[in-house]
Scaffold this motif. Structure first.
Motif, PDB file in Angstrom:
ATOM      1  N   ARG A  48       3.442   2.151   0.381  1.00 45.40           N
ATOM      2  CA  ARG A  48       2.363   1.294  -0.123  1.00 45.40           C
ATOM      3  C   ARG A  48       1.125   2.099  -0.514  1.00 45.40           C
ATOM      4  O   ARG A  48       0.586   1.878  -1.609  1.00 45.40           O
ATOM      5  N   CYS A  52      -0.445   2.604  -4.370  1.00 42.10           N
ATOM      6  CA  CYS A  52      -1.854   2.430  -4.700  1.00 42.10           C
ATOM      7  C   CYS A  52      -2.356   3.618  -5.515  1.00 42.10           C
ATOM      8  O   CYS A  52      -3.009   3.446  -6.551  1.00 42.10           O
ATOM      9  N   LEU A  76      -4.449   0.142   3.227  1.00 46.45           N
ATOM     10  CA  LEU A  76      -3.150  -0.517   3.045  1.00 46.45           C
ATOM     11  C   LEU A  76      -2.143  -0.037   4.085  1.00 46.45           C
ATOM     12  O   LEU A  76      -1.360  -0.836   4.617  1.00 46.45           O
ATOM     13  N   HIS A  80      -0.137  -2.310   6.785  1.00 48.15           N
ATOM     14  CA  HIS A  80       1.323  -2.260   6.890  1.00 48.15           C
ATOM     15  C   HIS A  80       1.756  -1.906   8.310  1.00 48.15           C
ATOM     16  O   HIS A  80       2.671  -2.535   8.865  1.00 48.15           O
ATOM     17  N   ILE A 189       3.073  -5.137  -1.472  1.00 43.64           N
ATOM     18  CA  ILE A 189       3.491  -4.113  -2.432  1.00 43.64           C
ATOM     19  C   ILE A 189       2.769  -4.319  -3.766  1.00 43.64           C
ATOM     20  O   ILE A 189       2.226  -3.377  -4.354  1.00 43.64           O
ATOM     21  N   SER A 192      -0.818  -3.401  -3.479  1.00 43.22           N
ATOM     22  CA  SER A 192      -1.011  -1.955  -3.421  1.00 43.22           C
ATOM     23  C   SER A 192      -1.169  -1.382  -4.819  1.00 43.22           C
ATOM     24  O   SER A 192      -2.086  -0.596  -5.090  1.00 43.22           O
TER      25      SER A 192
END
Length: 298
Positions: A48, A52, A76, A80, A189, A192
């Motif tokens: 992820r 990004c 992120l 996660h 996802i 991201s």
């Protein structure tokens, strides 16, 4: 650049920035912070945060933009990791292995694990709203925070996990399966990729294309996850194989069989790559990541 090299390089950038930004275990809160750090630094592919960074690069490959995206990428990963800690809890999936190591609650206890997840989630929004993200202009930062919050919240990842628990052991159709996984896995996802693009100042047209890309690789990622659960070993996965079957969860292989599921994943990747048609070579990492997601073995 080979995808393996790209992944290793970007993973190291994320690891270094996480190490710089993450709280250190000292003082009255040292035990709590240690439990947060245990799961955050125990390993992982960092897909992820890398998505990004790749989303930012697709729009603007300048070093300044890549650096600005790092704090968002780290946030992120914190979100996660929190989700994994909570997924593994006895009240949820009840797993004792994650990323090849004992799960947080088996090391620190259930209460400490819940709080470690809570700590990582809230720390992520501290990163997004504090000096760590100060180089991102305020309008973009607010949109990024909203995008990630919605993807992680009651109509995104948390809501998807709730549906996953509600429908355990029940017969559900394809539409509900899509809803569960679009929320539980796909939402973060997509967020991201989009949040990285927002850091880079993406146009509305670019954001629309990247959302289509993210939605499709999110679908492919979940289908491959479902396939690996029945095809890979615990050693390969770093978590218990066959856990979906144990928990009687509906999956793509259980509805469509393995071969049809594999075809669906490849079709989703093709749609994701097609969505990038207007982007030049700067989006090659996203294209390569899409193929990596469908071909991965763990």
């Amino acid at each position: 650049m080979e995808i393996a090299t790209y992944l290793n390089d970007q993973r190291q950038r994320v690891e270094d920035q996480l190490a710089a930004l993450m709280l250190k275990p000292a003082g009255d809160f040292s035990q709590h912070i240690e439990s947060m750090r245990y799961s955050l630094f125990v390993g992982g592919k960092r897909i992820r945060p890398i998505l990004c960074l790749a989303g930012a690069e697709a729009v603007d490959s300048g070093e300044a933009t890549r650096q600005r995206a790092l704090s968002v990428a780290c946030a992120l990963e914190c979100i996660h990791t929190y989700s994994l800690i909570h997924d593994d809890l006895p009240a949820m999936d009840d797993d004792d292995l994650r990323r090849g190591k004992p799960t947080n609650h088996t090391v620190f206890g259930e209460a400490a694990a819940i709080l470690a997840g809570d700590g990582l989630l809230t720390f992520a929004f501290d990163l997004l709203s504090s000096q760590a993200s100060a180089d991102i202009n305020d309008a973009a930062r607010i949109r990024i925070i909203q995008t990630i919050a919605r993807a992680a919240g009651p109509l995104g990842m948390v809501g998807g996990q709730s549906l996953d628990m509600i429908y355990e052991g029940q017969q559900v159709g394809y539409e509900m399966l899509r809803t569960i996984h679009r929320s539980k896995t796909g939402a973060l996802i997509t967020a991201s990729v989009l949040s990285g693009a927002m850091v880079a100042g993406a146009s509305a047209e670019q954001e629309t294309a990247l959302k289509t890309y993210g939605d499709n690789i999110g679908l492919a990622f979940q289908i491959v996850d479902d396939l690996l659960d029945v095809e890979a070993t615990t050693e390969q996965l770093g978590k218990p194989a066959g856990s979906d079957l144990k928990s009687d969860k509906v999956t793509y292989p259980s509805l469509f069989g393995k071969e049809t599921s594999r075809t669906m994943a490849r079709e989703a990747v093709q749609e994701a790559i097609a969505a990038l048609a207007a982007f030049d070579h700067q989006a090659d990492p996203l294209r390569n990541l899409a193929n990596f997601i469908v071909d991965r073995k763990k």
